[in-house]
Write a protein that holds these residues in place. Structure first.
Motif, PDB file in Angstrom:
ATOM      1  N   THR A 139      34.010  18.562  20.218  1.00  0.00           N
ATOM      2  CA  THR A 139      33.314  17.384  19.710  1.00  0.00           C
ATOM      3  C   THR A 139      32.339  17.749  18.593  1.00  0.00           C
ATOM      4  O   THR A 139      31.952  18.901  18.429  1.00  0.00           O
ATOM      5  CB  THR A 139      32.545  16.684  20.839  1.00  0.00           C
ATOM      6  OG1 THR A 139      31.581  17.595  21.391  1.00  0.00           O
ATOM      7  CG2 THR A 139      33.491  16.245  21.942  1.00  0.00           C
ATOM      8  N   TYR A 174      30.561   9.875  24.307  1.00  0.00           N
ATOM      9  CA  TYR A 174      31.540  10.362  23.341  1.00  0.00           C
ATOM     10  C   TYR A 174      32.189   9.147  22.669  1.00  0.00           C
ATOM     11  O   TYR A 174      32.349   8.091  23.297  1.00  0.00           O
ATOM     12  CB  TYR A 174      32.636  11.187  24.010  1.00  0.00           C
ATOM     13  CG  TYR A 174      32.143  12.411  24.745  1.00  0.00           C
ATOM     14  CD1 TYR A 174      31.684  13.526  24.051  1.00  0.00           C
ATOM     15  CD2 TYR A 174      32.166  12.460  26.142  1.00  0.00           C
ATOM     16  CE1 TYR A 174      31.240  14.660  24.732  1.00  0.00           C
ATOM     17  CE2 TYR A 174      31.725  13.588  26.826  1.00  0.00           C
ATOM     18  CZ  TYR A 174      31.262  14.673  26.116  1.00  0.00           C
ATOM     19  OH  TYR A 174      30.822  15.795  26.778  1.00  0.00           O
ATOM     20  N   ILE A 234      36.211  13.564  17.564  1.00  0.00           N
ATOM     21  CA  ILE A 234      35.507  13.061  18.751  1.00  0.00           C
ATOM     22  C   ILE A 234      34.025  13.293  18.520  1.00  0.00           C
ATOM     23  O   ILE A 234      33.589  14.429  18.357  1.00  0.00           O
ATOM     24  CB  ILE A 234      35.975  13.772  20.037  1.00  0.00           C
ATOM     25  CG1 ILE A 234      37.479  13.636  20.233  1.00  0.00           C
ATOM     26  CG2 ILE A 234      35.221  13.204  21.240  1.00  0.00           C
ATOM     27  CD1 ILE A 234      38.018  14.414  21.418  1.00  0.00           C
ATOM     28  N   ASP A 246      30.068  13.258  19.509  1.00  0.00           N
ATOM     29  CA  ASP A 246      29.184  13.450  20.651  1.00  0.00           C
ATOM     30  C   ASP A 246      27.839  12.830  20.262  1.00  0.00           C
ATOM     31  O   ASP A 246      27.078  13.406  19.475  1.00  0.00           O
ATOM     32  CB  ASP A 246      29.044  14.943  20.942  1.00  0.00           C
ATOM     33  CG  ASP A 246      28.172  15.243  22.164  1.00  0.00           C
ATOM     34  OD1 ASP A 246      27.459  14.324  22.625  1.00  0.00           O
ATOM     35  OD2 ASP A 246      28.209  16.397  22.632  1.00  0.00           O
TER      36      ASP A 246
END
Length: 246
Positions: free
Chosen positions: A58, A187, A240, A242
């Motif tokens: 991430t 996320y 992705i 975070d």
């Protein structure tokens, strides 16, 4: 051939009904399980942004808070043979920055569909939202075994346990926010519905902090629905995010 008039209307109605029936002919196991979903929708087999995926690799960034302005509401429950759907009354909103989505309902998966690195979960809750322009936002809450969940204690005695059964108790009201963790970190990635037609363009928000349900509460849901989790899908180089606390 001219498809206008009564005969044409009947043909179109029959075709639409057949198409809808075909799209509804899927399950999580057997001959119409996930490996066959591509015959219902090619997106399920060939899409590039399919869900669920593993939360790993991430990128930490500052993102907008998830503002869950949910109302206390009774819920309409239906056992649709694949999960138990909890339909929520209109008027509850999720706000992410300048975008607002309305909560339409939530449902459960056993085991959990997403994974956080090597960690899997026995259950996962999906909260379905839709904006006025049709954009979908899905908030996922990961569930771990622990103490009994008090909101579930209110609903579990009234769950529809038979296929196609419905249940509504106007005297039993909940706030869907009670199924979510206190921490707002999450996320974020772009994905799809995790069932046919596997529509892509879904905004996924996965809370990092899991919530607790008792072993018995998880067993009840699994006992009614069985395993109803789609296998993990390829990430395909998607980002992705975070979300850092802000």
């Amino acid at each position: 051939m001219n498809w206008t008039g009564p005969v044409g209307s009947l043909f179109m109605a029959t075709a639409l009904a057949t198409s809808a029936s075909a799209q509804d002919n899927w399950s999580y196991s057997g001959s119409n399980g996930p490996n066959s979903w591509g015959s219902i929708s090619s997106v399920c087999a060939n899409g590039s942004m399919q869900s669920p995926i593993i939360m790993e690799g991430t990128e930490a960034v500052l993102l907008n808070r998830l503002e869950t302005n949910y109302n206390v509401s009774p819920v309409d429950m239906k056992n649709d043979r694949r999960t138990i759907r909890f339909d929520y009354a209109p008027g509850s909103m999720l706000r992410v920055g300048d975008k607002t989505f309305e909560l339409t309902g939530f449902h459960f998966h056993t085991p959990g569909e997403h994974r956080v690195m090597a960690q899997s979960f026995p259950m996962e809750i999906h909260f379905d939202h839709r904006a006025a322009d049709g954009t979908q936002a899905r908030v996922a809450v990961l569930v771990k075994e622990g103490s009994a969940n008090m909101a579930a204690e209110e609903l579990w005695p009234h769950l529809p346990i038979e296929p196609d059964q419905t249940s509504r108790r106007p005297d039993v009201k909940i706030n869907a926010r009670d199924f979510m963790p206190h921490s707002g970190t999450y996320y974020r990635y772009m994905g799809s519905e995790t069932h046919p037609p596997c529509t892509e363009g879904v905004n996924w928000y996965i809370f990092k902090e899991p919530v607790e349900f008792s072993k018995e509460q998880i067993a009840v849901m699994n006992g009614i629905m069985g395993e109803n989790a789609r296998p993990l899908q390829p990430r395909n180089n998607r980002m992705i995010l975070d979300a850092l606390p802000n």
